[in-house]
Design an enzyme around this catalytic site. Structure first.
Site, short mmCIF file in Angstrom:
data_model
loop_
_atom_site.label_atom_id
_atom_site.label_comp_id
_atom_site.label_asym_id
_atom_site.label_seq_id
_atom_site.Cartn_x
_atom_site.Cartn_y
_atom_site.Cartn_z
N LYS A 44 0.84 -1.21 0.00
CA LYS A 44 0.00 0.00 0.00
C LYS A 44 0.87 1.26 0.00
CE LYS A 44 -3.39 -0.04 3.14
NZ LYS A 44 -4.11 -0.42 4.39
N LYS A 46 2.62 2.18 2.56
CA LYS A 46 2.51 2.72 3.92
C LYS A 46 3.56 2.07 4.82
CE LYS A 46 -2.12 4.36 5.00
NZ LYS A 46 -3.31 4.16 5.84
N1 C2G Z 1 -10.93 6.85 9.06
C1 C2G Z 1 -11.94 7.73 9.43
N2 C2G Z 1 -11.62 8.99 9.84
C2 C2G Z 1 -10.32 9.38 9.91
C3 C2G Z 1 -9.29 8.48 9.54
C4 C2G Z 1 -9.62 7.20 9.12
O1 C2G Z 1 -13.13 7.38 9.38
N3 C2G Z 1 -10.05 10.64 10.32
C5 C2G Z 1 -11.31 5.51 8.61
C6 C2G Z 1 -10.86 5.20 7.18
O2 C2G Z 1 -11.80 5.74 6.25
C7 C2G Z 1 -10.85 3.67 7.18
C8 C2G Z 1 -10.45 3.35 8.63
O3 C2G Z 1 -10.67 4.54 9.41
O4 C2G Z 1 -12.16 3.15 6.93
C9 C2G Z 1 -9.00 2.93 8.74
O5 C2G Z 1 -8.19 3.96 8.20
P1 C2G Z 1 -6.69 3.58 7.75
O6 C2G Z 1 -6.03 2.85 8.85
O7 C2G Z 1 -6.07 4.82 7.17
O8 C2G Z 1 -6.97 2.52 6.59
P2 C2G Z 1 -6.54 2.61 5.05
O9 C2G Z 1 -5.10 2.88 4.94
O10 C2G Z 1 -7.51 3.52 4.38
O11 C2G Z 1 -6.72 1.09 4.59
O12 C2G Z 1 -8.26 -2.43 1.81
C10 C2G Z 1 -8.62 -1.22 2.46
C11 C2G Z 1 -7.41 -0.61 3.15
O13 C2G Z 1 -6.81 -1.55 4.02
C12 C2G Z 1 -7.86 0.63 3.93
#
Ligand code: C2G
Length: 128
Positions: A44, A46
């Site tokens: 990803k 990350k």
């Molecule tokens: N999220 C949120 N509000 C934020 C930050 C994150 O609602 N201020 C939500 C994101 O939309 C996601 C979840 O928290 O649904 C997890 O966020 P991340 O850990 O950043 O996940 P991400 O990198 O988007 O990975 O296959 C899908 C991926 O694994 C998603």
């Protein structure tokens, strides 16, 4: 029993994550969180601050979460939905539309929590 699933890295656990999980759980009775492994995070693009085992233990401690499974790749979602008999697939709306192809499941995109993100936390700490 209505089962819900959601996916993410969940690094440096913050209120945005908690509020997403709280709302996801409210859509059913049982919430599974698929947490990106360290290897998948590399895919990803990350670099998580905490390793998978730590991120897993922290998310498992959240009252809204019933089970944590590993997310190893982009393509496991339909298999997860079928294997775990999932009724509702939930993601934050930064993913809106991206998973509409998934079958046999209700797809829900929830508004993100404003003004917080793992990236923002890292930046703010760095600037102190
Ligand atoms: N999220 C949120 N509000 C934020 C930050 C994150 O609602 N201020 C939500 C994101 O939309 C996601 C979840 O928290 O649904 C997890 O966020 P991340 O850990 O950043 O996940 P991400 O990198 O988007 O990975 O296959 C899908 C991926 O694994 C998603």
């Amino acid at each position: 029993m209505k089962k819900v699933i959601t996916y993410g890295t969940y690094d440096l656990l913050h209120l945005g994550h908690i509020r997403l999980l709280k709302r996801a759980k409210a859509l059913g009775d049982y919430l599974i969180v698929a947490i990106s492994t360290d290897e998948f995070n590399a895919v990803k693009g990350k670099q998580a601050f905490y390793p998978y085992a730590v991120r897993k233990e922290m998310v498992e401690a959240i009252r809204y979460v019933d089970e944590v499974i590993p997310e190893n790749n982009w393509d496991q979602k339909q298999a997860d939905i079928d294997t775990h008999d999932i009724d509702v697939f939930v993601m934050g709306d930064d993913w809106k539309g991206k998973f509409d192809h998934l079958k046999n499941v209700e797809i829900v995109y929830l508004p993100r929590t404003e003004n917080i993100s793992t990236t923002q936390i890292k930046q703010d700490l760095h600037d102190q």
